[in-house]
Design a protein around this motif. Structure first.
Motif, PDB file in Angstrom:
ATOM      1  N   ALA A  46      -3.261  -1.434   7.339  1.00  0.00           N
ATOM      2  CA  ALA A  46      -4.644  -1.662   7.739  1.00  0.00           C
ATOM      3  C   ALA A  46      -5.520  -0.463   7.404  1.00  0.00           C
ATOM      4  O   ALA A  46      -6.684  -0.609   7.023  1.00  0.00           O
ATOM      5  CB  ALA A  46      -4.709  -1.959   9.237  1.00  0.00           C
ATOM      6  N   ALA A  47      -4.957   0.740   7.538  1.00  0.00           N
ATOM      7  CA  ALA A  47      -5.706   1.956   7.235  1.00  0.00           C
ATOM      8  C   ALA A  47      -5.879   2.149   5.731  1.00  0.00           C
ATOM      9  O   ALA A  47      -6.803   2.824   5.290  1.00  0.00           O
ATOM     10  CB  ALA A  47      -5.010   3.164   7.842  1.00  0.00           C
ATOM     11  N   GLY A  48      -4.964   1.544   4.945  1.00  0.00           N
ATOM     12  CA  GLY A  48      -5.066   1.633   3.491  1.00  0.00           C
ATOM     13  C   GLY A  48      -3.983   2.488   2.872  1.00  0.00           C
ATOM     14  O   GLY A  48      -3.848   3.666   3.184  1.00  0.00           O
ATOM     15  N   LEU A  49      -3.183   1.885   1.989  1.00  0.00           N
ATOM     16  CA  LEU A  49      -2.174   2.601   1.225  1.00  0.00           C
ATOM     17  C   LEU A  49      -2.735   2.898  -0.165  1.00  0.00           C
ATOM     18  O   LEU A  49      -3.713   2.293  -0.598  1.00  0.00           O
ATOM     19  CB  LEU A  49      -0.904   1.754   1.081  1.00  0.00           C
ATOM     20  N   THR A  50      -2.104   3.815  -0.882  1.00  0.00           N
ATOM     21  CA  THR A  50      -2.471   3.964  -2.282  1.00  0.00           C
ATOM     22  C   THR A  50      -2.160   2.655  -3.003  1.00  0.00           C
ATOM     23  O   THR A  50      -1.307   1.860  -2.567  1.00  0.00           O
ATOM     24  CB  THR A  50      -1.688   5.100  -2.957  1.00  0.00           C
ATOM     25  N   THR A  51      -2.849   2.421  -4.110  1.00  0.00           N
ATOM     26  CA  THR A  51      -2.589   1.220  -4.902  1.00  0.00           C
ATOM     27  C   THR A  51      -1.119   1.146  -5.291  1.00  0.00           C
ATOM     28  O   THR A  51      -0.502   0.076  -5.249  1.00  0.00           O
ATOM     29  CB  THR A  51      -3.466   1.237  -6.166  1.00  0.00           C
ATOM     30  N   GLU A  52      -0.551   2.300  -5.645  1.00  0.00           N
ATOM     31  CA  GLU A  52       0.837   2.333  -6.081  1.00  0.00           C
ATOM     32  C   GLU A  52       1.782   1.953  -4.944  1.00  0.00           C
ATOM     33  O   GLU A  52       2.691   1.133  -5.118  1.00  0.00           O
ATOM     34  CB  GLU A  52       1.188   3.725  -6.619  1.00  0.00           C
ATOM     35  N   SER A  53       1.593   2.550  -3.758  1.00  0.00           N
ATOM     36  CA  SER A  53       2.468   2.250  -2.622  1.00  0.00           C
ATOM     37  C   SER A  53       2.346   0.789  -2.199  1.00  0.00           C
ATOM     38  O   SER A  53       3.341   0.139  -1.855  1.00  0.00           O
ATOM     39  CB  SER A  53       2.136   3.163  -1.432  1.00  0.00           C
ATOM     40  N   ASN A  54       1.134   0.274  -2.212  1.00  0.00           N
ATOM     41  CA  ASN A  54       0.923  -1.116  -1.823  1.00  0.00           C
ATOM     42  C   ASN A  54       1.680  -2.057  -2.759  1.00  0.00           C
ATOM     43  O   ASN A  54       2.382  -2.979  -2.306  1.00  0.00           O
ATOM     44  CB  ASN A  54      -0.564  -1.440  -1.844  1.00  0.00           C
ATOM     45  N   ALA A  55       1.568  -1.819  -4.073  1.00  0.00           N
ATOM     46  CA  ALA A  55       2.262  -2.666  -5.043  1.00  0.00           C
ATOM     47  C   ALA A  55       3.771  -2.542  -4.895  1.00  0.00           C
ATOM     48  O   ALA A  55       4.502  -3.540  -5.001  1.00  0.00           O
ATOM     49  CB  ALA A  55       1.838  -2.282  -6.464  1.00  0.00           C
ATOM     50  N   GLU A  56       4.253  -1.331  -4.654  1.00  0.00           N
ATOM     51  CA  GLU A  56       5.692  -1.117  -4.513  1.00  0.00           C
ATOM     52  C   GLU A  56       6.250  -1.829  -3.289  1.00  0.00           C
ATOM     53  O   GLU A  56       7.293  -2.495  -3.356  1.00  0.00           O
ATOM     54  CB  GLU A  56       5.988   0.383  -4.464  1.00  0.00           C
ATOM     55  N   GLN A  57       5.565  -1.714  -2.156  1.00  0.00           N
ATOM     56  CA  GLN A  57       6.050  -2.376  -0.953  1.00  0.00           C
ATOM     57  C   GLN A  57       5.964  -3.895  -1.090  1.00  0.00           C
ATOM     58  O   GLN A  57       6.856  -4.622  -0.655  1.00  0.00           O
ATOM     59  CB  GLN A  57       5.272  -1.890   0.276  1.00  0.00           C
ATOM     60  N   ASN A  58       4.897  -4.386  -1.727  1.00  0.00           N
ATOM     61  CA  ASN A  58       4.769  -5.827  -1.928  1.00  0.00           C
ATOM     62  C   ASN A  58       5.869  -6.367  -2.841  1.00  0.00           C
ATOM     63  O   ASN A  58       6.331  -7.498  -2.679  1.00  0.00           O
ATOM     64  CB  ASN A  58       3.402  -6.168  -2.530  1.00  0.00           C
ATOM     65  N   SER A  59       6.297  -5.563  -3.822  1.00  0.00           N
ATOM     66  CA  SER A  59       7.282  -6.030  -4.798  1.00  0.00           C
ATOM     67  C   SER A  59       8.612  -6.391  -4.153  1.00  0.00           C
ATOM     68  O   SER A  59       9.347  -7.236  -4.662  1.00  0.00           O
ATOM     69  CB  SER A  59       7.505  -4.962  -5.881  1.00  0.00           C
ATOM     70  N   VAL A  60       8.934  -5.755  -3.048  1.00  0.00           N
ATOM     71  CA  VAL A  60      10.193  -6.038  -2.364  1.00  0.00           C
ATOM     72  C   VAL A  60       9.993  -6.977  -1.173  1.00  0.00           C
ATOM     73  O   VAL A  60      10.941  -7.341  -0.489  1.00  0.00           O
ATOM     74  CB  VAL A  60      10.883  -4.717  -1.933  1.00  0.00           C
ATOM     75  N   GLY A  61       8.751  -7.383  -0.935  1.00  0.00           N
ATOM     76  CA  GLY A  61       8.470  -8.335   0.126  1.00  0.00           C
ATOM     77  C   GLY A  61       8.207  -7.717   1.479  1.00  0.00           C
ATOM     78  O   GLY A  61       8.271  -8.404   2.505  1.00  0.00           O
ATOM     79  N   LEU A  62       7.848  -6.429   1.526  1.00  0.00           N
ATOM     80  CA  LEU A  62       7.602  -5.783   2.811  1.00  0.00           C
ATOM     81  C   LEU A  62       6.270  -6.195   3.423  1.00  0.00           C
ATOM     82  O   LEU A  62       5.983  -5.847   4.569  1.00  0.00           O
ATOM     83  CB  LEU A  62       7.665  -4.259   2.658  1.00  0.00           C
ATOM     84  N   ASP A  63       5.467  -6.951   2.676  1.00  0.00           N
ATOM     85  CA  ASP A  63       4.210  -7.477   3.211  1.00  0.00           C
ATOM     86  C   ASP A  63       4.382  -8.865   3.826  1.00  0.00           C
ATOM     87  O   ASP A  63       3.436  -9.445   4.346  1.00  0.00           O
ATOM     88  CB  ASP A  63       3.158  -7.538   2.101  1.00  0.00           C
TER      89      ASP A  63
END
Length: 298
Positions: free
Chosen positions: A83-100
């Motif tokens: 909610a506070a905001g991740l870097t674009t890179e961290s957001n994409a990395e976490q999404n890639s493994v389904g952590l979202d």
């Protein structure tokens, strides 16, 4: 989400220091000082030399700066930090493994281990998530939790370097490549007819202990009994458990093979595990209307 533009190595060698730092600022999370110090070592003969220099900058840094680098990384699957905001890179990395998109049980498991890890070490658990499935991340949490702080700080820097290597590979175009990609492939051999089996529907599923299984890809075998593209390629093959499903009944019907009704074999599941994200794992199917076999290829 806008993709980060790729840069050629020759461009990075020739640009100003400010442009160099701007381009590579988040190769190491929220730590542009690494790119700033590496800039003085230009020109680089290849992306491998660039990466080695960036790692050397980290290795030369005082302990408090390396600790700050570790602390710059977000907790995994943290709703507050998202909610506070991740870097674009961290957001994409976490999404890639389904952590979202965790199940309730998975979210509770991540929250428990995140809290336990931070309480013991005072810094976040860092892992290169592109090399893992959700289940393997949770196993790695449990494996590392008994370590002492010195061991964990070193493990964190190693994982940060793996994250950086993947980010650099995605951003920089160079004649050489960093060894960060694995490959998972298959083929189907009709041992009844003595030929490759074409037109077999293949589904690759990533298995999960706490959440829903995830379909990675669906494809068909070609005239060589293989798939036109690797099942996973151009990236690490995440550590974890998988199932390959081959729908073979229609193939043998089309070949006028002697079949029972319903077919003895219809959808064939092969379960296997991946342990080496940068390796090549080949999982073939040898099949007749009445039997099948597999082996670990490479």
């Amino acid at each position: 989400m806008t993709a980060t533009p790729r840069r050629t190595l020759s461009d990075l060698n020739a640009c100003s220091t400010d442009d160099f730092v701007t381009a590579l600022a988040n190769i190491f999370e929220y730590s542009p000082w690494i790119a700033e110090q590496a800039a003085s070592a230009r020109p680089f003969a290849g992306v491998t030399q660039l990466f080695e220099e960036m790692k050397a900058v980290v290795a030369r840094a005082p302990g408090e700066l390396r600790l700050a680098l570790i602390k710059a990384h977000p907790d995994l699957a943290s709703k507050t930090q998202r909610a506070a905001g991740l870097t674009t890179e961290s957001n994409a990395e976490q999404n890639s493994v389904g952590l979202d998109r965790l199940s309730d049980a998975e979210y509770e498991a991540f929250e428990r281990v995140n809290n336990a890890y931070r309480a013991k070490f005072g810094f976040p658990y860092v892992v290169c998530v592109r090399r893992h499935s959700k289940d393997s991340i949770l196993r790695d949490f449990e494996r590392r939790l008994p370590n002492d702080a010195t061991t964990e700080a070193a493990a964190s820097i190693e994982e940060i370097s793996r994250i950086a290597a993947l980010r650099l590979d995605q951003m920089v175009v160079s004649d050489d490549r960093l060894p960060v990609h694995g490959r998972l492939s298959t083929h189907v051999l009709d041992t009844h007819g003595g030929r490759p089996a074409a037109g077999i529907p293949v589904e690759l599923v990533e298995l999960s202990a706490l959440g829903g299984n995830r379909v990675v890809t669906r494809t068909l075998t070609n005239e060589d009994g293989r798939t036109d593209q690797p099942l996973i390629g151009g990236r690490p093959v995440p550590i974890g458990a998988y199932e390959l499903r081959f729908n073979v009944a229609d193939y043998f019907v089309s070949r006028h093979a002697a079949m029972s009704d319903p077919p003895f074999l219809d959808s064939i599941p092969l379960r296997f595990s991946v342990a080496d994200p940068e390796g090549h794992l080949h999982v073939p199917l040898l099949v007749t209307p009445w039997s099948y076999a597999t082996y670990r290829g490479s």
